[in-house]
Design a protein around this motif. Sequence first.
Motif: not given
Length: 217
Positions: A69-73
């Motif tokens: 979930e956090l990877w794109p950020y």
Amino acid sequence: MMPWRFALKQYIVHPERTPASQLIYYNDKVSIINDGFPKSICHLLVMPRDSNLTKKHPTVSLTEDIKAELWPYVEMAQNHIFETFTNEYELVEPIPNCFETIEDFRDKETFINNFIQVGVHSVPSMGNLHIHVITKDFHSDNLKRKNHYISFTTTFFKKWEELPLSEIPDRDYMINEVIKHHDLICSYCGKNFFNKFAKLKSHLDDEFTLHFKKKIE
Ligand SMILES: [Zn+2]
Ligand SMILES: [Zn+2]
């Protein structure tokens, strides 16, 4: 006054109040900010805004699902750093195993893989969960003490790929052994400065000026 330990809380509770110079991005899930005391030319924090996750220990709570979930950020932070750094500086001398050529430096993938590190501290000094996305130059006036450098260049720093750990690292071991006794190794050339921080610091500044030059506007 908010205790120092929770000084990052404002960025996830009221990201919209963050000064424009410090705020990179926010939405309902995350805030991305410039670290208030950057330890390198580019030093960003990615902070999940979830009120439960923010209280958890970063070494064990970034599960595969949460990481996905956090990877794109994290990628957004890496891209921002690549743009910022390469807009501001040119490579004037190759760095072994990092930038062998100018093209390496200008190639986003190489830049991100070789010159940006992503991860968390074994013993975070700040109470709200945050992920460090930082260039490996360690060229900063805020790099004032041995522990600042050690915390990013040894096992005290847990890389994104290693997470989640199966258990929280032992605090006493990390502070009394790693932080106090680990040698100071130059991140550019591997030279060992043992416990001589002032010598390492001036060497890091020499390394930076040898390899990078500020672009003329
Ligand atoms: Zn931190
Ligand atoms: Zn060196």
